[in-house]
Motif scaffolding. Sequence first.
Motif, PDB file in Angstrom:
ATOM      1  N   ALA A   1       6.929   6.282  -8.530  1.00 36.20           N
ATOM      2  CA  ALA A   1       7.266   5.672  -9.470  1.00 36.20           C
ATOM      3  C   ALA A   1       8.904   5.063  -8.795  1.00 36.20           C
ATOM      4  CB  ALA A   1       8.283   6.844 -10.538  1.00 36.20           C
TER       5      ALA A   1
ATOM      6  N   GLY B   1       2.221   5.116 -10.195  1.00 36.81           N
ATOM      7  CA  GLY B   1       3.412   3.961  -9.791  1.00 36.81           C
ATOM      8  C   GLY B   1       2.915   2.718  -9.068  1.00 36.81           C
TER       9      GLY B   1
ATOM     10  N   TYR C   1       3.881  10.030  -6.147  1.00 32.59           N
ATOM     11  CA  TYR C   1       2.479  11.030  -7.407  1.00 32.59           C
ATOM     12  C   TYR C   1       1.606  10.993  -6.396  1.00 32.59           C
ATOM     13  CZ  TYR C   1       4.651   8.122 -11.013  1.00 32.59           C
ATOM     14  OH  TYR C   1       5.962   7.899 -12.282  1.00 32.59           O
TER      15      TYR C   1
END
Length: 376
Positions: A105, A160, A112
């Motif tokens: 992110a 992200g 992630y």
Amino acid sequence: MILAVCLVAAAVGGGLVYTTHVDPGTETETRTVSSLTVESEYVHSAEVTEPNSVFDTGTVLDGRNTYFTRVAPVLDVAVETSYAADAASDVDVSFESVLVIRNVASEGGTVYWDERETLTTETVSGVEPGETAVASFALNSSEVDATASEIESELGASPGETETFVETDVTVEGTINGEETSSTRPIEMTLDHGGDTYTVSEPGLQSDTLDEQTERVTVERSYGPLRSAGGPLLLLVGLAGAGGLAYARRAVDLALTPAEREYLSYRDDRSEFAEWITSIRLPESVHERPEAEASTLRDLVDFAIDNDTGVVEDPATDAYHAVTDEFVYTYAPPTLAIEGDEGDKDGEGGGGNEGDGEDGGYEGEAAPGAADDEAN
């Protein structure tokens, strides 16, 4: 005043010379007696493997920030490490390099997903201080980019930003400076894929000082060149100035006549005791008392102070008097003083005769030439 300044300068200079060159004293300082310094860096290059009109096949492009994916897709990387120590034995340098592909992110740093692949695990034994240990591996930029794209496709989303970097843990261990030592330091190199090109960002030479051992030692205090040279110079100037003034004063004193010395002594006393002296014209009856003569103005002032009376400067006699009930004590200034005072009075009062003609300075008799005027 000048003599005092010279003497102070000589005293200060002498103090500086003594404390700087004779007895500078000591101070305590911290010295490093042993330490371990480890230096590591990435070195990279890419060989041109595909024909093109710019680079010959086999040309090695090295140390660049950006490489061409189509003509030089494979990045050759070497991790180089060396160390410095006062003494070392049985030192091993180990490398573990891992390729990391992850999606992170942009805010908060949430990861992630990530994919890790070990590129090399290597140990170089018996490394001496100053010797360089090397571990190498290769990265195919096209394959790395394809791996990232495949993972994103499988997951169906990339919330992200996908980033790629190599993380290498460098471990130095062995007997260093007489002690068993083990130190691990991670370094990173980033790869940024841009389609037809890829960019390499590495931190350059990384240096760390570890296991530093110090001790407190007492050493002789040292001073800078300004104080070292300024002290003797100040002493020399002060002594030379004081000596020159003493010689000049002696030379002037030898050149004075006794009358001039007496006059200068009187002037010094007159200036020193000015607050004890009052200018008053004494009545004639005062001088009917028996008179005692003082040798100096200082003696007269001392006598007046002891007898709780004042000293009077009589403009009528140009003398100084201390009056008691029975006697009048008198000091007559030297002839030079009287002549100098009279000269001052003449200079101040001479303006009264200006404009009276050439005979303005004669009193009680005709001026030269007056008789001739009368005869005519």
